[in-house]
Design an enzyme around this catalytic site. Structure first.
Site, mmCIF file in Angstrom:
data_model
loop_
_atom_site.group_PDB
_atom_site.id
_atom_site.type_symbol
_atom_site.label_atom_id
_atom_site.label_comp_id
_atom_site.label_asym_id
_atom_site.label_seq_id
_atom_site.Cartn_x
_atom_site.Cartn_y
_atom_site.Cartn_z
ATOM 1 C CE LYS A 113 8.097 0.261 5.095
ATOM 2 N NZ LYS A 113 8.663 -0.548 6.171
ATOM 3 C CG ASP A 167 -0.130 9.041 3.364
ATOM 4 O OD1 ASP A 167 0.319 7.885 3.545
ATOM 5 O OD2 ASP A 167 0.265 10.026 4.022
ATOM 6 C CG ASP A 196 0.828 -8.400 7.161
ATOM 7 O OD1 ASP A 196 0.339 -8.940 8.173
ATOM 8 O OD2 ASP A 196 1.086 -7.179 7.112
ATOM 9 C CG ASN A 197 4.623 -7.257 8.940
ATOM 10 O OD1 ASN A 197 4.584 -6.806 7.802
ATOM 11 N ND2 ASN A 197 4.030 -6.664 9.961
ATOM 12 N NE ARG A 204 11.223 -3.479 2.725
ATOM 13 C CZ ARG A 204 10.109 -3.574 3.453
ATOM 14 N NH1 ARG A 204 10.133 -3.376 4.755
ATOM 15 N NH2 ARG A 204 8.965 -3.848 2.879
ATOM 16 N NE ARG A 223 5.123 -8.662 1.890
ATOM 17 C CZ ARG A 223 5.496 -7.586 2.557
ATOM 18 N NH1 ARG A 223 5.157 -7.448 3.816
ATOM 19 N NH2 ARG A 223 6.180 -6.633 1.964
ATOM 20 N N GLY A 240 0.813 -1.220 0.000
ATOM 21 C CA GLY A 240 0.000 0.000 0.000
ATOM 22 C C GLY A 240 0.840 1.259 0.000
ATOM 23 N NE ARG A 241 3.804 1.436 5.035
ATOM 24 C CZ ARG A 241 4.161 1.560 6.271
ATOM 25 N NH1 ARG A 241 4.636 2.695 6.689
ATOM 26 N NH2 ARG A 241 4.045 0.563 7.109
HETATM 27 P P1 AMP Z 1 2.584 -2.713 8.148
HETATM 28 O O1 AMP Z 1 1.973 -2.253 9.405
HETATM 29 O O2 AMP Z 1 3.733 -1.872 7.706
HETATM 30 O O3 AMP Z 1 2.921 -4.152 8.147
HETATM 31 O O4 AMP Z 1 1.486 -2.477 7.009
HETATM 32 C C1 AMP Z 1 0.284 -3.208 6.965
HETATM 33 C C2 AMP Z 1 -0.485 -2.866 5.697
HETATM 34 O O5 AMP Z 1 -0.892 -1.504 5.695
HETATM 35 C C3 AMP Z 1 0.290 -3.057 4.408
HETATM 36 O O6 AMP Z 1 -0.618 -3.536 3.436
HETATM 37 C C4 AMP Z 1 0.760 -1.675 4.081
HETATM 38 O O7 AMP Z 1 1.025 -1.511 2.718
HETATM 39 C C5 AMP Z 1 -0.423 -0.837 4.538
HETATM 40 N N1 AMP Z 1 -0.031 0.542 4.879
HETATM 41 C C6 AMP Z 1 0.646 0.943 5.966
HETATM 42 N N2 AMP Z 1 0.838 2.280 5.959
HETATM 43 C C7 AMP Z 1 0.273 2.749 4.822
HETATM 44 C C8 AMP Z 1 0.146 4.032 4.238
HETATM 45 N N3 AMP Z 1 0.626 5.126 4.802
HETATM 46 N N4 AMP Z 1 -0.519 4.112 3.048
HETATM 47 C C9 AMP Z 1 -1.013 3.016 2.461
HETATM 48 N N5 AMP Z 1 -0.932 1.778 2.965
HETATM 49 C C10 AMP Z 1 -0.293 1.630 4.132
HETATM 50 MG MG MG Z 2 4.261 -4.931 6.740
#
Ligand code: AMP
Ligand code: MG
Length: 465
Positions: A104, A116, A239-240, A167, A174, A83-84
């Protein structure tokens, strides 16, 4: 700057990703570039800030956002995905290994949901420091190739400076990538993904069953390494969990200062699901989710369930063996026996009772460690039990297993505070220190080895959003 892209993921079934270019930024500026890693990746030329910010697409890049799902704090989410972030493409490094290069914080994608697509400077600096420290500590991890500021403001609870991290990973596949297709009963994608992962990361696995066994082995060893450093990942959602067995996603992670098994830093982990001591059992849980995601493509599913259950049930013993080896080395024990487990646990109990500084105790075990304890008699009598167990070359073993320097939270916070003011000198200084964690301390690095004072202590960390 020339990146010798050789992409493979874009040739997998098209439902596995979305083609997506990074969104341009206003005024990118380079914070840091990892020359040593660039050389390994066979990237030549000076760092190009346009390419590292997404303002220019390098020749050969085929940017995509990858689809994945995942269990977040145990709750199923069928649709996550990049998503980002965008995967620019892959390169073959000087060891012949395929590596992903990802931006990223590069803007919205079809998977952004309400986000965003951006990152702010704090998490970018944090991930750069911690992932590079992890690599230097000998823990499999994603790497940081570059960090740039964007010149744009990112709105969180307050306006913050935007940044982008480049990165590098063995891959960004994953457990959640498998789950995404399993949940959709998309056997075509699930099989293609499995084939890709085996060829790329586990070439001697003959099929999904051996893949599962080997992923479990790598993941058990990875978590044992985390435990040996007092590292708390903080967001072990499926997912991580990297299929290649690398540490990925440095959102709310932390290295403990004072030791306690129940330590939790992440502000959103209210029930302590991802507390330090829970990491091995969560590891097993995550591997059970991986096993489940492989089932839909198995021809004989009942037999597969039986085999896979047995494989997942081996996780605790694999972890325990890896953990024993990790902590035996920390104590200078060469041939670890059953009675050593008690010895290790007794030290950890003494440390927990006083919240003794994890890193300092181990780094100074044969020197000043007793000064870390209030109950020095208890430590002394424990130490007298250790001595006969130690190898002749215990000092050497211990020096390679007990870092002097870990990226301490209060130091990271200070780096971020300075960075927000446009001062990256503390970042560069800290990077120099944390990437030589086992070196003898010098006047310049001593401050990074010191535990925080009461007022410096950081008790909460936040996701990178
Ligand atoms: P994370 O907490 O980094 O493992 O992210 C979990 C999910 O939320 C993933 O699908 C990310 O791509 C999405 N995500 C986290 N932050 C953002 C952001 N600012 N904009 C869009 N997607 C996000
Ligand atoms: Mg993640």
């Amino acid at each position: 700057m020339k990146i010798p892209f050789e992409n493979s993921y874009v040739h997998l079934p098209t439902q596995m990703f979305a083609r997506q270019s990074p969104a341009p930024v206003s005024d990118p500026a380079l914070i840091c570039y990892n020359d040593e890693l660039a050389t390994r990746l066979r990237i030549s030329g000076a760092p190009d800030v346009a390419a590292l910010s997404g303002n220019a697409i390098s020749t050969g890049a085929e940017p995509i956002a990858q689809a994945y799902a995942g269990h977040q704090f145990g709750h199923w989410n069928p649709q996550l995905g990049d998503g980002r972030a965008v995967l620019l493409g892959e390169v073959i490094d000087t060891y012949g290994s395929r590596c992903d290069i990802q931006l990223k914080g590069s803007g919205q994608t079809p998977f952004s949901r309400r986000g965003d697509g951006r990152a702010w400077l704090g998490p970018v600096l944090r991930e750069y420091l911690v992932s590079e420290a992890m690599h230097a500590l000998g823990v499999p991890t994603t790497r940081a190739l570059a960090a740039v500021t964007t010149g744009d403001t990112v709105l969180r609870e307050e306006p913050l400076p935007g940044a982008i991290l480049t990165r590098v990973a063995q891959s960004h596949i994953r457990v959640g990538t498998f789950q995404y297709f399993a949940a959709r009963q998309d056997i075509e994608a699930l099989s293609a993904l499995t084939e890709h992962v085996i060829a790329r990361h586990y070439p001697d696995a003959s099929g999904p069953d051996e893949l599962l066994v080997q992923v479990i082995e790598r993941y058990a060893r990875l978590i044992a390494k985390w435990m040996g450093l007092g590292f708390i990942h903080g967001v072990m959602n499926t997912d991580n969990v990297s299929i290649a067995g690398e540490t990925i996603d440095y959102g709310p992670c932390a290295f403990m200062d004072g030791y306690h098994p129940d330590m939790v830093f992440s502000a959103i982990d209210q029930h302590g699901r991802y507390a330090y001591a829970n990491q091995p059992s969560i590891g097993a849980w995550n591997m059970a989710q991986f096993a489940t995601a492989l089932i839909p493509m198995m021809p004989d599913q009942d037999a597969a369930i039986e085999d896979f259950t047995a494989a997942v049930n081996r996780f605790p013993i694999l972890f325990q063996n890896a953990w024993k080896d990790v902590f035996a080395a920390k104590l200078g024990i060469a041939k670890v026996g059953e009675s050593d487990v008690q010895l290790i646990n007794d030290l950890l109990s003494l440390m927990a009772a006083e919240r003794a500084d994890f890193t300092s105790v181990f780094a100074n075990l044969s020197g000043g460690a007793r000064d870390q304890f209030i109950d020095r008699d208890a430590f002394d009598s424990w130490y007298n039990r250790l001595k006969p167990r130690q190898a002749e070359n215990a000092q050497t073993i211990m020096a390679g297993a007990n870092p002097q320097i870990i990226p301490r939270n209060h130091k990271i916070e200070a780096v971020i505070a300075a960075g927000r003011e446009g001062d990256f000198t503390p970042f560069h200084q800290m990077l120099g220190a944390v990437t030589r964690p086992y070196a003898a301390l010098t006047d310049a690095t001593e401050e990074y080895a010191k535990p925080p004072s009461e007022s410096q202590r950081v008790t909460r960390t936040f996701c990178g959003t």
